[in-house]
Motif scaffolding. Sequence first.
Motif, PDB file in Angstrom:
ATOM      1  N   ASP A 191       0.842  -1.209   0.000  1.00 33.43           N
ATOM      2  CA  ASP A 191       0.000   0.000   0.000  1.00 33.43           C
ATOM      3  C   ASP A 191       0.872   1.252   0.000  1.00 33.43           C
ATOM      4  O   ASP A 191       0.603   2.221  -0.725  1.00 33.43           O
ATOM      5  N   ALA A 192       1.943   1.237   0.820  1.00 32.74           N
ATOM      6  CA  ALA A 192       2.862   2.380   0.858  1.00 32.74           C
ATOM      7  C   ALA A 192       3.567   2.551  -0.473  1.00 32.74           C
ATOM      8  O   ALA A 192       3.778   3.676  -0.947  1.00 32.74           O
ATOM      9  N   LEU A 193       3.929   1.426  -1.097  1.00 31.70           N
ATOM     10  CA  LEU A 193       4.579   1.482  -2.409  1.00 31.70           C
ATOM     11  C   LEU A 193       3.660   2.107  -3.450  1.00 31.70           C
ATOM     12  O   LEU A 193       4.089   2.963  -4.243  1.00 31.70           O
ATOM     13  N   ALA A 195       1.160   4.176  -2.947  1.00 32.14           N
ATOM     14  CA  ALA A 195       1.007   5.602  -2.658  1.00 32.14           C
ATOM     15  C   ALA A 195       2.254   6.381  -3.072  1.00 32.14           C
ATOM     16  O   ALA A 195       2.165   7.479  -3.650  1.00 32.14           O
ATOM     17  N   LYS A 196       3.428   5.825  -2.786  1.00 27.42           N
ATOM     18  CA  LYS A 196       4.681   6.498  -3.141  1.00 27.42           C
ATOM     19  C   LYS A 196       4.859   6.567  -4.658  1.00 27.42           C
ATOM     20  O   LYS A 196       5.341   7.570  -5.200  1.00 27.42           O
ATOM     21  N   GLN A 197       4.433   5.516  -5.360  1.00 25.58           N
ATOM     22  CA  GLN A 197       4.536   5.518  -6.822  1.00 25.58           C
ATOM     23  C   GLN A 197       3.612   6.570  -7.424  1.00 25.58           C
ATOM     24  O   GLN A 197       3.978   7.249  -8.398  1.00 25.58           O
ATOM     25  N   ARG A 198       2.411   6.712  -6.850  1.00 30.79           N
ATOM     26  CA  ARG A 198       1.494   7.764  -7.330  1.00 30.79           C
ATOM     27  C   ARG A 198       2.108   9.143  -7.132  1.00 30.79           C
ATOM     28  O   ARG A 198       2.012  10.019  -8.009  1.00 30.79           O
ATOM     29  N   GLU A 199       2.754   9.334  -5.987  1.00 28.69           N
ATOM     30  CA  GLU A 199       3.406  10.617  -5.712  1.00 28.69           C
ATOM     31  C   GLU A 199       4.546  10.864  -6.697  1.00 28.69           C
ATOM     32  O   GLU A 199       4.725  11.992  -7.204  1.00 28.69           O
ATOM     33  N   ALA A 200       5.322   9.817  -6.991  1.00 30.98           N
ATOM     34  CA  ALA A 200       6.416   9.956  -7.950  1.00 30.98           C
ATOM     35  C   ALA A 200       5.885  10.267  -9.350  1.00 30.98           C
ATOM     36  O   ALA A 200       6.464  11.095 -10.072  1.00 30.98           O
ATOM     37  N   ASP A 201       4.789   9.636  -9.742  1.00 34.40           N
ATOM     38  CA  ASP A 201       4.211   9.884 -11.063  1.00 34.40           C
ATOM     39  C   ASP A 201       3.729  11.325 -11.185  1.00 34.40           C
ATOM     40  O   ASP A 201       3.918  11.974 -12.228  1.00 34.40           O
ATOM     41  N   LYS A 202       3.101  11.832 -10.120  1.00 30.67           N
ATOM     42  CA  LYS A 202       2.639  13.228 -10.142  1.00 30.67           C
ATOM     43  C   LYS A 202       3.824  14.186 -10.224  1.00 30.67           C
ATOM     44  O   LYS A 202       3.776  15.197 -10.929  1.00 30.67           O
ATOM     45  N   VAL A 217      15.112  22.030 -11.193  1.00 34.92           N
ATOM     46  CA  VAL A 217      16.167  21.414 -10.377  1.00 34.92           C
ATOM     47  C   VAL A 217      15.583  20.885  -9.063  1.00 34.92           C
ATOM     48  O   VAL A 217      15.867  19.765  -8.635  1.00 34.92           O
ATOM     49  N   ALA A 218      14.740  21.712  -8.413  1.00 32.27           N
ATOM     50  CA  ALA A 218      14.154  21.312  -7.132  1.00 32.27           C
ATOM     51  C   ALA A 218      13.198  20.134  -7.303  1.00 32.27           C
ATOM     52  O   ALA A 218      13.214  19.179  -6.505  1.00 32.27           O
ATOM     53  N   ILE A 219      12.375  20.197  -8.346  1.00 29.09           N
ATOM     54  CA  ILE A 219      11.416  19.108  -8.578  1.00 29.09           C
ATOM     55  C   ILE A 219      12.144  17.815  -8.931  1.00 29.09           C
ATOM     56  O   ILE A 219      11.767  16.731  -8.488  1.00 29.09           O
ATOM     57  N   ASN A 220      13.219  17.941  -9.708  1.00 32.20           N
ATOM     58  CA  ASN A 220      13.988  16.756 -10.081  1.00 32.20           C
ATOM     59  C   ASN A 220      14.622  16.099  -8.855  1.00 32.20           C
ATOM     60  O   ASN A 220      14.693  14.864  -8.761  1.00 32.20           O
ATOM     61  N   ALA A 221      15.055  16.916  -7.906  1.00 37.04           N
ATOM     62  CA  ALA A 221      15.613  16.368  -6.661  1.00 37.04           C
ATOM     63  C   ALA A 221      14.537  15.605  -5.887  1.00 37.04           C
ATOM     64  O   ALA A 221      14.793  14.527  -5.339  1.00 37.04           O
ATOM     65  N   ASP A 222      13.325  16.180  -5.844  1.00 38.48           N
ATOM     66  CA  ASP A 222      12.209  15.489  -5.191  1.00 38.48           C
ATOM     67  C   ASP A 222      11.909  14.164  -5.884  1.00 38.48           C
ATOM     68  O   ASP A 222      11.658  13.145  -5.230  1.00 38.48           O
ATOM     69  N   LEU A 223      11.933  14.180  -7.217  1.00 37.56           N
ATOM     70  CA  LEU A 223      11.636  12.964  -7.972  1.00 37.56           C
ATOM     71  C   LEU A 223      12.668  11.882  -7.698  1.00 37.56           C
ATOM     72  O   LEU A 223      12.316  10.707  -7.509  1.00 37.56           O
ATOM     73  N   GLU A 229      12.924   5.956  -2.723  1.00 38.30           N
ATOM     74  CA  GLU A 229      12.006   5.387  -1.731  1.00 38.30           C
ATOM     75  C   GLU A 229      11.153   4.277  -2.344  1.00 38.30           C
ATOM     76  O   GLU A 229      10.863   3.266  -1.684  1.00 38.30           O
ATOM     77  N   VAL A 230      10.749   4.454  -3.590  1.00 37.48           N
ATOM     78  CA  VAL A 230       9.979   3.411  -4.284  1.00 37.48           C
ATOM     79  C   VAL A 230      10.807   2.138  -4.391  1.00 37.48           C
ATOM     80  O   VAL A 230      10.323   1.021  -4.106  1.00 37.48           O
ATOM     81  N   GLU A 231      12.063   2.266  -4.805  1.00 41.16           N
ATOM     82  CA  GLU A 231      12.916   1.089  -4.948  1.00 41.16           C
ATOM     83  C   GLU A 231      13.163   0.404  -3.616  1.00 41.16           C
ATOM     84  O   GLU A 231      13.238  -0.830  -3.552  1.00 41.16           O
ATOM     85  N   ALA A 232      13.287   1.188  -2.552  1.00 48.46           N
ATOM     86  CA  ALA A 232      13.497   0.596  -1.223  1.00 48.46           C
ATOM     87  C   ALA A 232      12.272  -0.230  -0.807  1.00 48.46           C
ATOM     88  O   ALA A 232      12.410  -1.296  -0.182  1.00 48.46           O
ATOM     89  N   LEU A 233      11.069   0.245  -1.135  1.00 42.86           N
ATOM     90  CA  LEU A 233       9.856  -0.488  -0.796  1.00 42.86           C
ATOM     91  C   LEU A 233       9.679  -1.744  -1.645  1.00 42.86           C
ATOM     92  O   LEU A 233       9.045  -2.710  -1.217  1.00 42.86           O
TER      93      LEU A 233
END
Length: 235
Positions: A191-193, A195-202, A217-223, A229-233
């Motif tokens: 479930d966390a994965l 949610a995190k994937q949806r956040e990454a897609d947005k 630059v800032a958005i790319n750092a967030d991505l 985090e997605v890969e860790a999950l």
Amino acid sequence: MTGSAACPASRPAFVHPAFVKYPAQAAYGRTLPKNKLYAHSRAGTRLKNLFVEQVEQIVWQFKLAPETINLPARPAVPEIQVFGIQLKTPELSVDVLRAIDQAVQFPIIFELAHAGRMQVVACHKRPSEADASRWVLSDYFASGWLADPAERGAMPVALHLGGLYEQLLRALLPLPARPRETLSEHVARLDALAAKQREADKTAAKLEKERQFNRKVAINADLRRLQTEVEALRR
């Protein structure tokens, strides 16, 4: 060498672990009125329309209970129901499944059928720790679509209904469990994965639209952080 080529050796049919041959003594075969199910969930007009537009018929196919398969119940899994849903459309809204799950006070395995294909779908359904009379539902997990009738395997061997439910549900989960990861932990990670994937897609979509260099630059750092985090999950 002359003559016709030899026929290749036949291969055993692929049996998806989610497609189970349930025991005959657990067969129930009762059609469930759609209007009673959505009335129980206090459905609004939108949900009623989804039932009417997407669902042809709902059949309570099997009742897996102590008296039908001779496995002891567990507090979180007193019985397991298997519902067959004949669809009018290729897709079924999860809101329909959620309404049925909320109306029936037992864990459910859904078998969807449409146009000669079938799919198994379920969520992790457990009693609320705050209120045992209420059920907590995870996201829904699904097998792929297979030709109907699909090849079915034997029902998993279990010591109790809780263990059987865990095996039936884990067969639908898209990633294997970590060592010593409980079912609840496994589902929570997935479930966390999601949610995190949806956040990454947005965030990726936002990066694509951004034109200012500093903002990119800032958005790319967030991505990049979200992708890590997605890969860790996933592991």
